[in-house]
Each structure stands twice: as structure tokens, then as C-alpha cells.
Design a protein around this motif. Structure first.
Motif, PDB file in Angstrom:
ATOM      1  N   ARG A  81      27.425  38.026  37.199  1.00 39.75           N
ATOM      2  CA  ARG A  81      25.962  38.123  37.323  1.00 39.75           C
ATOM      3  C   ARG A  81      25.285  36.833  36.885  1.00 39.75           C
ATOM      4  NH1 ARG A  81      26.824  43.270  35.438  1.00 39.75           N
ATOM      5  NH2 ARG A  81      26.327  42.690  33.296  1.00 39.75           N
ATOM      6  N   LYS A  82      25.779  36.234  35.822  1.00 38.88           N
ATOM      7  CA  LYS A  82      25.184  34.998  35.301  1.00 38.88           C
ATOM      8  C   LYS A  82      25.427  33.814  36.240  1.00 38.88           C
ATOM      9  CE  LYS A  82      23.947  32.256  31.706  1.00 38.88           C
ATOM     10  NZ  LYS A  82      22.735  32.175  31.018  1.00 38.88           N
ATOM     11  N   TYR A  83      26.608  33.784  36.882  1.00 35.80           N
ATOM     12  CA  TYR A  83      26.982  32.683  37.786  1.00 35.80           C
ATOM     13  C   TYR A  83      27.409  33.251  39.143  1.00 35.80           C
ATOM     14  CZ  TYR A  83      27.067  30.113  33.412  1.00 35.80           C
ATOM     15  OH  TYR A  83      26.717  29.558  32.203  1.00 35.80           O
ATOM     16  N   PRO A  84      26.471  33.777  39.922  1.00 33.32           N
ATOM     17  CA  PRO A  84      26.847  34.430  41.185  1.00 33.32           C
ATOM     18  C   PRO A  84      27.436  33.481  42.227  1.00 33.32           C
ATOM     19  CG  PRO A  84      24.466  34.237  41.015  1.00 33.32           C
ATOM     20  CD  PRO A  84      25.033  33.805  39.692  1.00 33.32           C
ATOM     21  N   GLY A  85      27.153  32.194  42.120  1.00 36.25           N
ATOM     22  CA  GLY A  85      27.679  31.235  43.081  1.00 36.25           C
ATOM     23  C   GLY A  85      28.999  30.608  42.665  1.00 36.25           C
ATOM     24  N   HIS A  86      29.599  31.100  41.590  1.00 35.98           N
ATOM     25  CA  HIS A  86      30.854  30.546  41.076  1.00 35.98           C
ATOM     26  C   HIS A  86      32.034  31.461  41.389  1.00 35.98           C
ATOM     27  CE1 HIS A  86      29.113  27.782  37.690  1.00 35.98           C
ATOM     28  NE2 HIS A  86      28.467  27.634  38.835  1.00 35.98           N
ATOM     29  N   HIS A  87      33.214  30.863  41.416  1.00 38.57           N
ATOM     30  CA  HIS A  87      34.446  31.654  41.416  1.00 38.57           C
ATOM     31  C   HIS A  87      34.657  32.123  39.978  1.00 38.57           C
ATOM     32  CE1 HIS A  87      35.290  30.172  45.381  1.00 38.57           C
ATOM     33  NE2 HIS A  87      35.488  28.937  44.982  1.00 38.57           N
ATOM     34  N   VAL A  88      35.127  33.346  39.822  1.00 44.24           N
ATOM     35  CA  VAL A  88      35.407  33.901  38.492  1.00 44.24           C
ATOM     36  C   VAL A  88      36.860  34.363  38.482  1.00 44.24           C
ATOM     37  CG1 VAL A  88      34.801  35.677  36.805  1.00 44.24           C
ATOM     38  CG2 VAL A  88      33.014  34.645  38.217  1.00 44.24           C
ATOM     39  N   ARG A  89      37.602  33.946  37.464  1.00 46.50           N
ATOM     40  CA  ARG A  89      38.993  34.366  37.373  1.00 46.50           C
ATOM     41  C   ARG A  89      39.310  34.916  35.988  1.00 46.50           C
ATOM     42  NH1 ARG A  89      42.431  28.689  37.470  1.00 46.50           N
ATOM     43  NH2 ARG A  89      41.647  27.843  35.518  1.00 46.50           N
ATOM     44  N   LEU A  90      40.348  35.722  35.961  1.00 45.49           N
ATOM     45  CA  LEU A  90      40.867  36.256  34.712  1.00 45.49           C
ATOM     46  C   LEU A  90      42.188  35.545  34.424  1.00 45.49           C
ATOM     47  CD1 LEU A  90      40.636  38.857  32.646  1.00 45.49           C
ATOM     48  CD2 LEU A  90      42.742  39.385  33.841  1.00 45.49           C
ATOM     49  N   VAL A  91      42.324  35.070  33.206  1.00 42.42           N
ATOM     50  CA  VAL A  91      43.565  34.464  32.731  1.00 42.42           C
ATOM     51  C   VAL A  91      44.001  35.275  31.524  1.00 42.42           C
ATOM     52  CG1 VAL A  91      44.651  32.380  31.816  1.00 42.42           C
ATOM     53  CG2 VAL A  91      42.800  32.182  33.479  1.00 42.42           C
ATOM     54  N   ALA A  92      45.271  35.645  31.487  1.00 44.34           N
ATOM     55  CA  ALA A  92      45.791  36.395  30.338  1.00 44.34           C
ATOM     56  C   ALA A  92      46.866  35.553  29.671  1.00 44.34           C
ATOM     57  CB  ALA A  92      46.346  37.741  30.784  1.00 44.34           C
ATOM     58  N   TYR A  93      46.656  35.245  28.398  1.00 46.48           N
ATOM     59  CA  TYR A  93      47.562  34.374  27.654  1.00 46.48           C
ATOM     60  C   TYR A  93      48.600  35.179  26.886  1.00 46.48           C
ATOM     61  CZ  TYR A  93      44.170  30.752  28.677  1.00 46.48           C
ATOM     62  OH  TYR A  93      43.326  29.877  29.315  1.00 46.48           O
ATOM     63  N   ASP A  94      49.844  34.765  27.017  1.00 42.57           N
ATOM     64  CA  ASP A  94      50.959  35.376  26.294  1.00 42.57           C
ATOM     65  C   ASP A  94      51.221  34.524  25.058  1.00 42.57           C
ATOM     66  OD1 ASP A  94      53.405  36.240  25.317  1.00 42.57           O
ATOM     67  OD2 ASP A  94      54.343  36.374  27.292  1.00 42.57           O
ATOM     68  N   ASN A  95      50.870  35.042  23.879  1.00 41.92           N
ATOM     69  CA  ASN A  95      51.013  34.222  22.678  1.00 41.92           C
ATOM     70  C   ASN A  95      52.469  34.110  22.213  1.00 41.92           C
ATOM     71  OD1 ASN A  95      51.297  36.788  21.680  1.00 41.92           O
ATOM     72  ND2 ASN A  95      49.909  36.512  19.962  1.00 41.92           N
ATOM     73  N   PHE A  96      53.368  34.920  22.752  1.00 40.36           N
ATOM     74  CA  PHE A  96      54.783  34.798  22.400  1.00 40.36           C
ATOM     75  C   PHE A  96      55.403  33.585  23.098  1.00 40.36           C
ATOM     76  CE2 PHE A  96      59.281  35.758  23.170  1.00 40.36           C
ATOM     77  CZ  PHE A  96      59.711  35.845  21.849  1.00 40.36           C
TER      78      PHE A  96
END
Length: 110
Positions: A81-96
Motif C-alpha cells: 500500500r505504501k509503495y504501490p509502484g514497487h516490486h515487493v518480495r519476501l526473504v526468509a533468513y536461515d540463521n543456522f
């Protein structure tokens, strides 16, 4: 296999970019999997013209210790909603392993 995209005519992003766009249920399932692995989700966004840069803007800090899918989904929606003209991705970090467990684009601009 006929639903795979032609790599020469479309822009590729992250994991799953050769498949059709994910449904909300599929996105939820990926987030659930990441959280079940103990990975820390993080949300990033970028303008379409800068998507091939190595660095995307981080939306808040990674959600260390998060175990609620709804919280992650609401932050993704807020970023979109804040950046409707942007690509949005999810990154999940594995701390192990000290690496990314997964990364995929949730919203593609335009």
C-alpha cells in the motif's frame, strides 16, 4: 508443464518466477513453511527500473522470532500500500546456515 513462462520474453525475479503467479493461499503456505523452519522473514521493495540491483529497500527490520503468518501478511500488504509502484518480495533468513532460506516476489509492479 505448459504453464511455465518463456524465459526470453519475461523478466525473472526470484524463486518461483518461472511459474504462474502464486495465489494468496500459495503465498500463505510458503510463509507458513518458512516460519515452521524457524527462518526470519523480511520484506523488501524496489522500483521496477532498479529491480536488477543487488540491493532492495528493506521494509523494517527482519521479523526475528515471528511465528504468526497473519503478522507477516499484514506487513507485506502495508508495504504494498505504501509503495504501490514497487516490486515487493519476501526473504526468509536461515540463521543456522547464515543464508537465505527462500526469497520470492509477492507483488510485481504494473
Amino acid at each position: 508443464m505448459n504453464q511455465m513462462q518463456d524465459y526470453k520474453t519475461t523478466v525473472k525475479f526470484e524463486t518461483f518466477s518461472y511459474l504462474p503467479p502464486m495465489t494468496p493461499d500459495q503465498i500463505r503456505a510458503q510463509i507458513e513453511y518458512a516460519l515452521s523452519q524457524g527462518w526470519a522473514p523480511s520484506i523488501e521493495h524496489v522500483e521496477p527500473e532498479n529491480m536488477m540491483n543487488h540491493y532492495w529497500y528493506m521494509w523494517k527490520l527482519p521479523f526475528f522470532g515471528e511465528d504468526n503468518v497473519e503478522n507477516v501478511l499484514s506487513e507485506i500488504e502495508e508495504c504494498h500500500r505504501k509503495y504501490p509502484g514497487h516490486h515487493v518480495r519476501l526473504v526468509a533468513y536461515d540463521n543456522f546456515t547464515q543464508s537465505q532460506g527462500t526469497a520470492f516476489v509477492v507483488y510485481r509492479a504494473g
